[in-house]
Design an enzyme around this catalytic site. Structure first.
Site: not given
Ligand code: FAD
Ligand code: NAD
Length: 495
Positions: A474, A206
């Site tokens: 949850h 990169e």
């Protein structure tokens, strides 16, 4: 006699077939022109982009899970990878979805033409294919011709040693056992992640100083850590010299050097996430040579406008090939609209479809909300996944906000531990003065799904306080959004 339509759409990707449906729902008589062989609709996304890539990434994910099942008490014995079968499944998914889109065209009475569409006059469109030419008259026209793979001079694709994303998602036989990936945008890191799970030796080169350089810097750092832990060789701030490319019997060799050395020169890249800005590149004087079976060039894409004969219209196009439009997709030419990759932005499928819907509604006389790119979720499906929208704290400060950010780690989320993916975080950037949401940035399990809650909150001008008041189930990964919002309010519970 040319057949008359209320709307003629050129290009059958997300920015074309989706507004075709919407326009038809609004009572318009619609024609859709697609040049792809076989007349397949769905554009880049369905045929060579989002869908086939994610199908292969799903195989990669399963392969990883199968190899790591022991920790969960699942012993599979020796795990084998059957690439041709993975490619077959990829193709089955694509074929099924292609049929679905064809069915939707029929259901919505959209007339589909297979051929190359171009302007004869501003409101007269020609369709050409092997069998002849037809002309269509249009009250309105939508240009949605999208984008195509792009490379650097000297790195021309040969489909075998120098490859593009198109080559990967259409290969039914095999995959390279080692690969150099030039560029670490979405294409680069998704294929790096996939290949690593396939057992390929992966090197990313990169040119800028971090992976996924358009994301929040902490995301780049977390991804680097994760990739390096997985054995991916990450070379940032590094450039490869296209002129040094050598094709050998076993693959390719290319010279690399620090991105700071040598003269900077312009790439021919026409956009990608740079939206028209040039990523830097240059010669690698001196430097090391790296080699692999294949070189994947993933340095951005280019728009497709060359067949359109735009000269007979007043449509304006910039030097990068990006068609200039307003918030409703209107070009400078009366009654001619454009949407999708061809108008720039983030070059994402959901953005393309949304822009197309706005254009269709506007031309039908409705009053849609103009395009707001701060509400476009950006999603990258490497492992760990990345998702974001809006501004980072630094970008917000540059725009003059007194910005603050709050972050919550997946490590404190029970469901992330249960799923065996406890790394990463969810971050919220807000305006300290008004509590307005400016952006969200996340890396970790299923963040590409979780980000939508944040986008919706911003759309309805919600605040972190309201997200914190929302009861999250949850155990669920969505608790990370609620906790990050509580952190933004100064009172996270589980960290
Ligand atoms: C490997 C890869 C993975 C991707 N993954 C994702 C992802 O996970 N999520 C995401 O949001 N985005 C993803 N994208 C980006 C996404 O594919 C594009 O943003 C999206 O396809 C753009 O849609 P579009 O309709 O503007 O253009 P396109 O999909 O490119 O469609 C344009 C169509 O127009 C046709 N056409 C062009 N010129 C003419 C003409 N003159 N006449 C008739 N037809 C013409 C083309 O054949 C094409 O079918 C990915 C891209 C790639 C390359
Ligand atoms: N999951 C997704 O949503 C998804 C997946 C794939 C592609 N896409 C879209 O497709 C488009 C194209 O993606 P892309 O990854 O090819 O392009 P990109 O523009 O996103 O990234 C290109 C990367 O290559 C680097 N680069 C440029 N020139 C270089 C050079 N000479 N040497 C080394 N590195 C260099 C850039 O710095 C950048 O990091 C993007 O706009 C993206 O939005 C989206």
């Amino acid at each position: 006699m040319a057949e008359k339509f209320d709307l003629v759409i050129i290009g059958g990707g997300n920015a074309g077939y989706i507004p075709a449906i919407r326009a038809s729902q609004l009572g318009m008589k619609v024609a859709l022109i697609e040049k792809r062989e076989g007349g397949h609709l769905g554009g880049t996304c369905l045929n060579v982009g989002c869908i086939p890539t994610k199908a292969l990434l799903q195989t990669a994910h399963l392969l990883h899970d199968a190899k790591n099942g022991e920790e969960f008490g699942v012993k599979t014995g020796e795990v084998e990878f059957d690439y041709p079968q993975a490619a077959k499944r990829r193709e089955q998914v694509v074929t099924q979805l292609r049929r679905g889109v064809q069915g939707l065209m029929k259901k919505n009475k959209v007339t589909v033409y297979n051929g190359v569409g171009s302007f004869v006059e501003p409101k007269k469109i020609k369709v050409e294919n092997g069998e002849g030419t037809e002309e269509l008259e249009a009250e309105k026209v939508l240009i949605s011709t999208g984008s195509a793979v792009n490379t650097l001079p000297g790195l021309e694709f040969d489909g075998e040693k120098v490859i593009s994303s198109d080559d990967i998602v259409t290969n039914n036989e095999s995959y390279p056992k080692s690969v150099i990936i030039l560029g670490s945008g979405a294409v680069g890191v998704e294929f790096a992640s996939m290949y690593k799970d396939f057992g390929t030796e992966v090197t990313i080169v990169e040119i800028l100083d971090r992976l996924v350089p358009l994301e929040d810097p902490e995301i780049s750092e977390a991804l680097r850590k994760s990739f390096e832990k997985r054995g991916i060789n990450v070379m940032t701030g590094t450039k490869a010299d296209p002129e040094s490319l050598e094709k050998t019997d076993s693959g390719v060799k290319i010279k690399i050097a620090s991105a700071d050395s040598g003269e900077k020169e312009e790439t021919k890249g026409e956009g990608g996430s740079y939206g028209g800005e040039d990523p830097p590149t240059g010669d690698a004087d001196g430097g090391d040579t790296i080699e692999a079976e294949a070189l994947l060039v993933a340095v951005g894409r280019k728009t497709v406008t060359e067949d359109l004969n735009l000269d007979v219209t007043d449509v304006e196009i910039n030097e990068r090939g990006i068609i200039q439009v307003d918030g409703y997709g209107q070009t400078a030419a009366d009654g001619i609209y454009a949407a999708g990759d061809v108008v720039g932005g983030y070059w994402l499928a959901h953005e393309a479809g949304h822009e197309g819907i706005i254009a269709a509604e506007h031309m039908a006389g409705e009053d849609p909300m103009p395009m707001d790119r701060s509400l476009v979720p950006r999603v990258t499906y490497c492992r760990p996944e990345i998702a974001s929208f809006g501004l980072t704290k630094a970008q917000a400060e540059e725009e003059g906000y007194e910005a603050k950010e709050a972050k919550f780690p997946f490590q404190a989320i029970g469901k992330a531990l249960i799923e065996g993916e406890p790394n990463g975080f969810f971050k919220i950037v807000t305006d300290a003065e008004t509590d307005m949401i400016l952006g969200m940035h996340a890396i970790g399990p299923k963040v590409t799904d979780l980000i939508t809650e944040g986008v919706f909150a911003k759309l309805v001008e919600g605040t972190p306080e309201e997200i914190a008041m929302t009861i999250h189930p949850h155990p669920s990964l969505s608790e990370v959004v609620g906790e990050a919002a509580m952190a933004a309010e100064g009172h996270p519970i589980h960290f």
